[in-house]
Scaffold this motif. Structure first.
Motif, mmCIF file in Angstrom:
data_model
loop_
_atom_site.group_PDB
_atom_site.id
_atom_site.type_symbol
_atom_site.label_atom_id
_atom_site.label_comp_id
_atom_site.label_asym_id
_atom_site.label_seq_id
_atom_site.Cartn_x
_atom_site.Cartn_y
_atom_site.Cartn_z
ATOM 1 N N GLU A 249 19.838 19.748 -12.678
ATOM 2 C CA GLU A 249 20.291 20.972 -12.015
ATOM 3 C C GLU A 249 19.268 21.456 -10.984
ATOM 4 N N LEU A 250 17.995 21.397 -11.355
ATOM 5 C CA LEU A 250 16.946 21.835 -10.436
ATOM 6 C C LEU A 250 16.872 20.925 -9.217
ATOM 7 N N GLU A 251 17.049 19.632 -9.420
ATOM 8 C CA GLU A 251 17.042 18.700 -8.294
ATOM 9 C C GLU A 251 18.204 18.978 -7.348
ATOM 10 N N ALA A 252 19.374 19.234 -7.918
ATOM 11 C CA ALA A 252 20.546 19.518 -7.095
ATOM 12 C C ALA A 252 20.349 20.807 -6.298
ATOM 13 N N ALA A 253 19.743 21.812 -6.947
ATOM 14 C CA ALA A 253 19.494 23.075 -6.256
ATOM 15 C C ALA A 253 18.500 22.890 -5.122
ATOM 16 N N ALA A 254 17.479 22.072 -5.350
ATOM 17 C CA ALA A 254 16.478 21.817 -4.313
ATOM 18 C C ALA A 254 17.090 21.054 -3.140
ATOM 19 N N ALA A 255 17.984 20.117 -3.440
ATOM 20 C CA ALA A 255 18.631 19.343 -2.372
ATOM 21 C C ALA A 255 19.560 20.205 -1.541
ATOM 22 N N ALA A 256 20.142 21.232 -2.179
ATOM 23 C CA ALA A 256 21.077 22.121 -1.474
ATOM 24 C C ALA A 256 20.359 23.158 -0.624
ATOM 25 N N ALA A 257 19.059 23.297 -0.831
ATOM 26 C CA ALA A 257 18.277 24.280 -0.063
ATOM 27 C C ALA A 257 17.058 23.570 0.505
ATOM 28 N N PRO A 258 17.233 22.869 1.638
ATOM 29 C CA PRO A 258 16.159 22.039 2.213
ATOM 30 C C PRO A 258 14.847 22.777 2.466
ATOM 31 N N GLY A 259 14.916 24.063 2.763
ATOM 32 C CA GLY A 259 13.687 24.792 3.060
ATOM 33 C C GLY A 259 12.965 25.306 1.829
ATOM 34 N N ARG A 260 13.578 25.100 0.686
ATOM 35 C CA ARG A 260 13.005 25.621 -0.554
ATOM 36 C C ARG A 260 11.793 24.795 -0.981
ATOM 37 N N VAL A 261 10.742 25.468 -1.451
ATOM 38 C CA VAL A 261 9.553 24.785 -1.959
ATOM 39 C C VAL A 261 9.736 24.553 -3.450
ATOM 40 N N ASP A 262 9.854 23.290 -3.824
ATOM 41 C CA ASP A 262 10.078 22.961 -5.228
ATOM 42 C C ASP A 262 8.763 23.008 -5.992
#
Length: 466
Positions: free
Chosen positions: A254-267
């Motif tokens: 889920e976290l990976e999918a969320a990060a992929a959906a928000a390219p500018g997000r710092v994981d």
């Protein structure tokens, strides 16, 4: 004596290499010996006695079930893990055991498989004796075996019960210490993996070694997947330990999918560590369930090398099958050094011999595939074992669950760190791998018996079993 990398990595069944795989192999060897010598038709009953650590924690490790399966002729590598418990239960209920798969003999599980909680045999903590009786009660054959760690079984003729295989194969580059191994690498201009591969040719062609190691990797991958998809909410046994791998993988996805959906997000920069934890938990929860496992070098520490290999395969660009083979060959070299100069048995030296050895092996393998020199690889292995010195083996309730499962996750991350730390240096360091292994052996000798897989000390007595 010569050791192969395939002696260190073998496919088996959980939850323990020394307490489950070893007794199954010993019982099968005893039964097959009766068959080979034409004695099966004379056998009217078979008795089995387990001593030392096997007797003390055998119930939690499934040692009694393993003995029954072995006497039935089952092998740890091929036994059906989904039906094994039912097979043992049916054998007990029927009161009849099909010795070596062909000879029916009367069987009383409680009387014919005895676990001595306070008695030990002299040569090793994991001793067992099998006895075949004739119709008039006379002893047709009696054999004593020792399960010396990692699923290795030796008989009572093995000097000190520390020989792994009676193998006099001559290898081109024999080594008995880390110093000798490094000297060979320098002299021949070879990596540690290349030295190992050259030695493996004494047993089989390169392609067969590669095929076998990739099979080991495939079983490790299957084990992780099985551990992530088991539907049961808790592990077997009275502790009712909650499975964590399935929910953790779902959360990480889920976290990976969320990060992929928000390219500018710092994981989270430490997200890889969460995956390493997951891989280790999945393997060791599968092991605790009696599933298919790879001894690496033991079942109790089976999650560490797969977790680090999965980390490399998932997060390092360019990871491929060639690298998997290099990783396992390098890790195998370190495991051979530890096996020959100390121990990989928790019953002999505590968990430093299991988790500590696996951490050292995994650190070496990772350092090698990340481009480390032989000196850096030796450094990584030394760091991995040094920082597990003194680790006790104190399974709560005699089950390979607490603290074993989490301990694999922690050691996996430690192995990754050890490899990365070694890569930041030039391979020169003050404490050698040989010195660390010698210290581990000496520490194991000094350790009180209650801290060596007896469940009589440490967490095993300070955590209330539910």
């Amino acid at each position: 004596m010569a050791l192969s990398v395939l002696d260190l990595f073998s496919v088996g069944i959980g939850p323990s290499s020394s307490h489950t795989v070893g007794p199954m192999r010993a019982a099968r060897r005893f039964a097959e010996g009766l068959r080979a010598d034409g004695l099966l038709d004379q056998v009217a009953r078979v008795q089995s006695e387990l001593y030392g650590s096997l007797g003390a924690t055998g119930w939690g490790h499934g040692s009694d079930k393993a003995v029954v399966l072995g006497l039935l002729g089952e092998d740890p590598e091929t036994v059906d893990t989904d039906t094994a418990d039912d097979t043992v239960r049916t054998t007990g209920e029927r009161g009849e055991l099909l010795l070596a798969g062909v000879r029916p003999v009367p069987f009383d599980r409680s009387g014919d498989v005895v676990l001595h909680r306070r008695k030990s045999l002299p040569a090793h903590p994991n001793g067992m004796t099998f006895r075949a009786l004739g119709a008039d009660g006379q002893v047709l054959r009696e054999r004593t075996y020792y399960s010396v760690g990692g699923g290795f079984v030796v008989d009572e003729q093995a000097a000190g019960a520390d020989r792994v295989v009676a193998d006099a194969t001559v290898v081109p580059h024999p080594f008995r210490s880390g110093a000798e191994l490094l000297a060979i690498c320098r002299r021949e201009g070879l990596s540690i993996a290349e030295v190992m591969l050259a030695n493996e040719r004494a047993w089989r062609p390169d392609e067969q070694t590669r095929e076998a190691l990739l099979r080991i990797w495939a079983v490790m991958q299957e084990c992780v997947e099985n551990g992530c998809t088991r539907p049961e909410p808790t592990l077997p046994g009275g502790l009712k330990v909650r499975r964590r791998a399935p929910a953790l993988r779902a959360r990480l996805q889920e976290l990976e999918a969320a990060a992929a959906a928000a390219p500018g997000r710092v994981d989270d920069p430490l997200r890889a560590m969460e995956w390493v934890n997951l891989f280790a938990l999945a393997v060791n929860e599968e092991n605790a369930s009696g599933g298919r496992i790879v001894t690496a070098p033991t079942n109790g520490a089976a999650g560490i090398i797969p977790a680090v290999l999965h980390y490399w395969a998932r997060f390092v660009p360019g990871a491929d099958d060639d690298g998997v083979v290099r990783f396992l060959l390098t890790a195998g070299a370190i495991g051979i050094l530890i096996k020959e100069n100390a121990s990989i048995s928790g019953a002999e030296v505590g968990c430093q011999g299991e988790v500590g050895s696996a951490c050292s092996m995994a650190a070496a393998g990772l350092c090698a595939v990340l481009g480390g020199t032989p000196e850096q690889v030796e450094n990584a292995a030394e760091v991995g074992i040094e920082h597990n010195l003194g680790l006790t083996c104190d399974p709560v309730g005699g089950l390979v669950q607490i603290p074993c499962i989490e301990r694999n996750a922690i050691a996996s991350v430690k192995a990754v760190n050890a490899a990365r730390l070694a890569l930041q240096g030039d391979g020169e360091h003050k404490v050698s791998l040989d010195q660390a292994v010698k210290t581990m052996r000496e520490t194991g000798k000094d350790m009180k018996i209650k801290y060596k897989e007896t469940s009589r000390g440490g967490l095993a007595v300070n955590v209330v079993e539910c």
